[in-house]
Motif scaffolding. Sequence first.
Motif, short mmCIF file in Angstrom:
data_model
loop_
_atom_site.label_atom_id
_atom_site.label_comp_id
_atom_site.label_asym_id
_atom_site.label_seq_id
_atom_site.Cartn_x
_atom_site.Cartn_y
_atom_site.Cartn_z
N PHE A 28 -22.93 -0.60 11.82
CA PHE A 28 -23.73 -1.06 12.96
C PHE A 28 -24.41 0.11 13.67
N ALA A 29 -23.74 1.25 13.74
CA ALA A 29 -24.34 2.44 14.36
C ALA A 29 -25.55 2.91 13.56
N MET A 30 -25.47 2.84 12.24
CA MET A 30 -26.57 3.29 11.39
C MET A 30 -27.71 2.28 11.33
N GLN A 31 -27.40 1.00 11.32
CA GLN A 31 -28.43 -0.02 11.14
C GLN A 31 -29.22 -0.32 12.40
N ASP A 32 -28.58 -0.33 13.55
CA ASP A 32 -29.25 -0.59 14.82
C ASP A 32 -30.11 -1.86 14.77
N ARG A 33 -29.49 -2.95 14.28
CA ARG A 33 -30.18 -4.24 14.19
C ARG A 33 -29.13 -5.33 14.05
N TYR A 34 -29.56 -6.58 14.12
CA TYR A 34 -28.65 -7.69 13.89
C TYR A 34 -28.31 -7.79 12.41
N LEU A 35 -27.03 -8.01 12.13
CA LEU A 35 -26.55 -8.19 10.76
C LEU A 35 -25.68 -9.43 10.68
N SER A 36 -25.76 -10.15 9.58
CA SER A 36 -24.87 -11.29 9.34
C SER A 36 -23.58 -10.78 8.70
N ALA A 37 -22.56 -11.59 8.71
CA ALA A 37 -21.29 -11.22 8.07
C ALA A 37 -21.51 -10.97 6.58
N LYS A 38 -22.38 -11.76 5.96
CA LYS A 38 -22.66 -11.57 4.53
C LYS A 38 -23.32 -10.23 4.26
N GLU A 39 -24.22 -9.82 5.17
CA GLU A 39 -24.86 -8.51 5.01
C GLU A 39 -23.84 -7.39 5.17
N VAL A 40 -22.93 -7.54 6.14
CA VAL A 40 -21.88 -6.53 6.33
C VAL A 40 -21.03 -6.44 5.08
N GLN A 41 -20.60 -7.58 4.55
CA GLN A 41 -19.78 -7.59 3.34
C GLN A 41 -20.52 -6.92 2.18
N SER A 42 -21.77 -7.25 2.02
CA SER A 42 -22.57 -6.68 0.94
C SER A 42 -22.70 -5.16 1.07
N CYS A 43 -22.96 -4.68 2.28
CA CYS A 43 -23.11 -3.24 2.51
C CYS A 43 -21.81 -2.48 2.26
N LEU A 44 -20.67 -3.12 2.51
CA LEU A 44 -19.38 -2.43 2.37
C LEU A 44 -18.72 -2.68 1.02
N SER A 45 -19.31 -3.52 0.18
CA SER A 45 -18.65 -3.92 -1.07
C SER A 45 -18.46 -2.76 -2.05
N LYS A 46 -19.31 -1.75 -1.98
CA LYS A 46 -19.15 -0.59 -2.87
C LYS A 46 -17.85 0.16 -2.55
N ASP A 47 -17.59 0.38 -1.27
CA ASP A 47 -16.37 1.09 -0.85
C ASP A 47 -15.15 0.18 -0.83
#
Length: 138
Positions: A28-47
Amino acid sequence: MDYGKALERLKRNGYKYTGKRESIVRLFAMQDRYLSAKEVQSCLSKDYPGLSLDTVYRNLSLFEKLGILEGTEWEGERRYRFRCDEDRHHHHLICTECGRTRTIHICPMNAILGEPEDFEITGHKFEIYGRCAECGNR
């Protein structure tokens, strides 16, 4: 809100720093925009390949409860962003393409209602949706 303040608020309220929580806050600090839970999951799925949507929702709900994130509904989906640090009353213009927001310091409620008799307004939310100049030019 920023990364450091968010983690401090978690600690102050007795919640552990976990890798997943820190990663969500960092996102959220890097994106500085609204995100859905699905977007959060997708962004973190690599780690976190096994990260469930339930875990993401639980953490987003906790962060909203603690005042780290603020949420809104659009297109039938809850979306989140870092809570504004401003103490001054304001509203947002929200780009439905990229999720970025812009603060507006006027309140349409004053023009609509003024000061209603026999009713104390304790809060309200007003958001305007559209496309920012960058997304509109694509």
